[in-house]
Scaffold this motif. Structure first.
Motif, PDB file in Angstrom:
ATOM      1  N   ARG A 218      33.379  30.125  48.397  1.00 21.21           N
ATOM      2  CA  ARG A 218      33.580  31.292  47.512  1.00 21.21           C
ATOM      3  C   ARG A 218      34.663  30.991  46.491  1.00 21.21           C
ATOM      4  O   ARG A 218      34.477  31.185  45.283  1.00 21.21           O
ATOM      5  N   ASP A 219      35.812  30.493  46.953  1.00 23.48           N
ATOM      6  CA  ASP A 219      36.921  30.204  46.053  1.00 23.48           C
ATOM      7  C   ASP A 219      36.562  29.090  45.069  1.00 23.48           C
ATOM      8  O   ASP A 219      37.018  29.105  43.915  1.00 23.48           O
ATOM      9  N   ALA A 220      35.743  28.149  45.530  1.00 18.18           N
ATOM     10  CA  ALA A 220      35.369  27.010  44.685  1.00 18.18           C
ATOM     11  C   ALA A 220      34.479  27.421  43.520  1.00 18.18           C
ATOM     12  O   ALA A 220      34.367  26.676  42.538  1.00 18.18           O
ATOM     13  N   THR A 221      33.854  28.591  43.596  1.00 13.95           N
ATOM     14  CA  THR A 221      33.010  29.017  42.470  1.00 13.95           C
ATOM     15  C   THR A 221      33.832  29.270  41.212  1.00 13.95           C
ATOM     16  O   THR A 221      33.281  29.268  40.105  1.00 13.95           O
ATOM     17  N   ALA A 222      35.135  29.461  41.361  1.00 17.27           N
ATOM     18  CA  ALA A 222      35.974  29.703  40.183  1.00 17.27           C
ATOM     19  C   ALA A 222      35.923  28.525  39.211  1.00 17.27           C
ATOM     20  O   ALA A 222      36.005  28.714  37.992  1.00 17.27           O
ATOM     21  N   ALA A 223      35.781  27.325  39.740  1.00 12.42           N
ATOM     22  CA  ALA A 223      35.783  26.140  38.878  1.00 12.42           C
ATOM     23  C   ALA A 223      34.419  25.836  38.266  1.00 12.42           C
ATOM     24  O   ALA A 223      34.302  24.929  37.442  1.00 12.42           O
ATOM     25  N   MET A 224      33.412  26.581  38.653  1.00  7.29           N
ATOM     26  CA  MET A 224      32.049  26.292  38.210  1.00  7.29           C
ATOM     27  C   MET A 224      31.721  26.985  36.892  1.00  7.29           C
ATOM     28  O   MET A 224      32.306  28.013  36.546  1.00  7.29           O
ATOM     29  N   VAL A 225      30.744  26.422  36.207  1.00  6.19           N
ATOM     30  CA  VAL A 225      30.166  27.056  35.020  1.00  6.19           C
ATOM     31  C   VAL A 225      28.923  27.823  35.449  1.00  6.19           C
ATOM     32  O   VAL A 225      28.075  27.282  36.160  1.00  6.19           O
ATOM     33  N   ALA A 226      28.818  29.081  35.058  1.00  5.54           N
ATOM     34  CA  ALA A 226      27.677  29.911  35.466  1.00  5.54           C
ATOM     35  C   ALA A 226      26.405  29.483  34.743  1.00  5.54           C
ATOM     36  O   ALA A 226      26.410  29.266  33.535  1.00  5.54           O
ATOM     37  N   HIS A 227      25.333  29.381  35.526  1.00  6.17           N
ATOM     38  CA  HIS A 227      24.033  29.018  34.952  1.00  6.17           C
ATOM     39  C   HIS A 227      22.948  30.046  35.247  1.00  6.17           C
ATOM     40  O   HIS A 227      21.803  29.862  34.820  1.00  6.17           O
ATOM     41  N   ARG A 228      23.292  31.102  35.975  1.00  5.33           N
ATOM     42  CA  ARG A 228      22.303  32.124  36.324  1.00  5.33           C
ATOM     43  C   ARG A 228      22.897  33.503  36.102  1.00  5.33           C
ATOM     44  O   ARG A 228      24.113  33.706  36.171  1.00  5.33           O
TER      45      ARG A 228
ATOM     46  N   LEU B 257      25.417  34.058  30.192  1.00  5.14           N
ATOM     47  CA  LEU B 257      25.484  34.357  28.765  1.00  5.14           C
ATOM     48  C   LEU B 257      26.852  33.991  28.188  1.00  5.14           C
ATOM     49  O   LEU B 257      26.993  33.799  26.977  1.00  5.14           O
ATOM     50  N   LYS B 258      27.848  33.921  29.064  1.00  3.95           N
ATOM     51  CA  LYS B 258      29.197  33.515  28.656  1.00  3.95           C
ATOM     52  C   LYS B 258      29.637  32.369  29.559  1.00  3.95           C
ATOM     53  O   LYS B 258      30.723  32.398  30.143  1.00  3.95           O
ATOM     54  N   SER B 259      28.788  31.365  29.647  1.00  2.56           N
ATOM     55  CA  SER B 259      28.958  30.322  30.649  1.00  2.56           C
ATOM     56  C   SER B 259      30.319  29.637  30.592  1.00  2.56           C
ATOM     57  O   SER B 259      30.965  29.425  31.619  1.00  2.56           O
ATOM     58  N   GLU B 260      30.774  29.284  29.411  1.00  2.66           N
ATOM     59  CA  GLU B 260      32.051  28.574  29.327  1.00  2.66           C
ATOM     60  C   GLU B 260      33.215  29.480  29.734  1.00  2.66           C
ATOM     61  O   GLU B 260      34.195  29.016  30.322  1.00  2.66           O
ATOM     62  N   SER B 261      33.106  30.759  29.431  1.00  2.00           N
ATOM     63  CA  SER B 261      34.156  31.706  29.817  1.00  2.00           C
ATOM     64  C   SER B 261      34.163  31.985  31.312  1.00  2.00           C
ATOM     65  O   SER B 261      35.117  32.575  31.830  1.00  2.00           O
ATOM     66  N   SER B 262      33.115  31.577  31.992  1.00  2.00           N
ATOM     67  CA  SER B 262      33.026  31.855  33.428  1.00  2.00           C
ATOM     68  C   SER B 262      33.936  30.959  34.252  1.00  2.00           C
ATOM     69  O   SER B 262      34.234  31.266  35.410  1.00  2.00           O
ATOM     70  N   VAL B 263      34.391  29.859  33.680  1.00  2.00           N
ATOM     71  CA  VAL B 263      35.288  28.960  34.406  1.00  2.00           C
ATOM     72  C   VAL B 263      36.626  29.663  34.646  1.00  2.00           C
ATOM     73  O   VAL B 263      37.217  30.240  33.737  1.00  2.00           O
ATOM     74  N   GLY B 264      37.073  29.619  35.896  1.00  2.00           N
ATOM     75  CA  GLY B 264      38.311  30.289  36.280  1.00  2.00           C
ATOM     76  C   GLY B 264      38.088  31.631  36.937  1.00  2.00           C
ATOM     77  O   GLY B 264      39.041  32.235  37.431  1.00  2.00           O
ATOM     78  N   VAL B 265      36.834  32.095  36.970  1.00  2.00           N
ATOM     79  CA  VAL B 265      36.500  33.394  37.559  1.00  2.00           C
ATOM     80  C   VAL B 265      35.656  33.181  38.810  1.00  2.00           C
ATOM     81  O   VAL B 265      34.627  32.493  38.760  1.00  2.00           O
ATOM     82  N   VAL B 266      36.095  33.747  39.915  1.00  2.00           N
ATOM     83  CA  VAL B 266      35.302  33.671  41.148  1.00  2.00           C
ATOM     84  C   VAL B 266      34.056  34.533  40.992  1.00  2.00           C
ATOM     85  O   VAL B 266      34.129  35.659  40.482  1.00  2.00           O
ATOM     86  N   ASP B 267      32.912  34.012  41.428  1.00  2.00           N
ATOM     87  CA  ASP B 267      31.669  34.762  41.306  1.00  2.00           C
ATOM     88  C   ASP B 267      31.664  35.948  42.266  1.00  2.00           C
ATOM     89  O   ASP B 267      31.869  35.770  43.475  1.00  2.00           O
ATOM     90  N   PRO B 268      31.430  37.175  41.771  1.00  2.00           N
ATOM     91  CA  PRO B 268      31.453  38.340  42.664  1.00  2.00           C
ATOM     92  C   PRO B 268      30.355  38.303  43.730  1.00  2.00           C
ATOM     93  O   PRO B 268      30.562  38.772  44.854  1.00  2.00           O
TER      94      PRO B 268
END
Length: 214
Positions: free
Chosen positions: A162-172, A177-188
């Motif tokens: 869960r915590d490791a998702t913060a470093a990931m880029v969102a693809h789904r 839609l804001k994939s690059e901005s997703s880095v640093g945010v844990v996926d809810p």
């Protein structure tokens, strides 16, 4: 054998946990999405909690009833995904609690989520929590671990994932839609998945201890 009462108790605990995490989950979701993930998850579990599971013949049917309720009451993509997880797990949950049986059931649930959401490892979704938890269960099964220690390992792996998702880029999902901005945010969705797995592990441990004491 797992009981309908155990499913009801797990459902009560999940609902209580989500009630206390609504604002946190909404805040995470609001950074890149609609900001309603926490509200939706609590609403869905609260609705499932109102189901009359007393006439379900077994725990499998009770879990399927909960899954169908989540599909219809949790908003957005989360309802079908979390509902599919429980529908698949409910369909394959073992009559007797064994590590191999629990791992096989979670494998079916995870496969269902991946097929429905078209997500793979690294997409920054709930799959990134389910797969590490499953990897841990299956590795412990191969080395002959007992179920109680294995589920503790699995939920620890889920929390780390869960915590490791913060470093990931969102693809789904909307986050993509804001994939690059997703880095640093844990996926809810990853947070919610870890919560569901941990409350489930707590219920399994209590079932095991009750069986040992009987």
């Amino acid at each position: 054998m797992p009981t309908v009462a155990a499913v009801s108790e797990w459902l009560d605990e999940c609902t209580h946990v989500f009630e206390g995490r609504v604002d946190e989950l909404n805040e995470l979701d609001g950074i890149l999405g609609d900001g309603d993930h926490g509200t939706n998850m609590y609403r869905g579990f609260a609705a499932a909690r109102r189901l009359d599971l007393s006439e379900c013949p077994n725990a499998n049917d009770a879990m399927r009833q909960v899954g169908m309720s989540l599909v219809g009451t949790v908003g957005g993509a989360s309802g079908p995904l979390f509902g599919t997880l429980l529908l698949r797990v409910g369909a394959t949950w073992p009559d007797h609690l064994t590590l191999a049986g629990v791992a096989a059931s979670l494998r079916q649930g995870t496969n269902g989520v991946m097929a429905r959401g078209k997500a793979v490892r690294g997409d920054k979704t709930m799959v990134d929590v389910l797969l590490p938890a499953l990897d841990s269960l299956e590795a412990d099964a191969r080395r002959g671990a007992d179920l109680e220690s294995a589920i503790l390992d699995a939920v620890d792996a889920a929390d780390e994932a869960r915590d490791a998702t913060a470093a990931m880029v969102a693809h789904r999902g909307r986050s993509a839609l804001k994939s690059e901005s997703s880095v640093g945010v844990v996926d809810p969705g990853a947070v919610s998945t870890a919560l569901i797995l941990r409350t489930g592990a707590t219920r399994i441990r209590e079932e095991l201890r009750a069986r040992t004491a009987a």
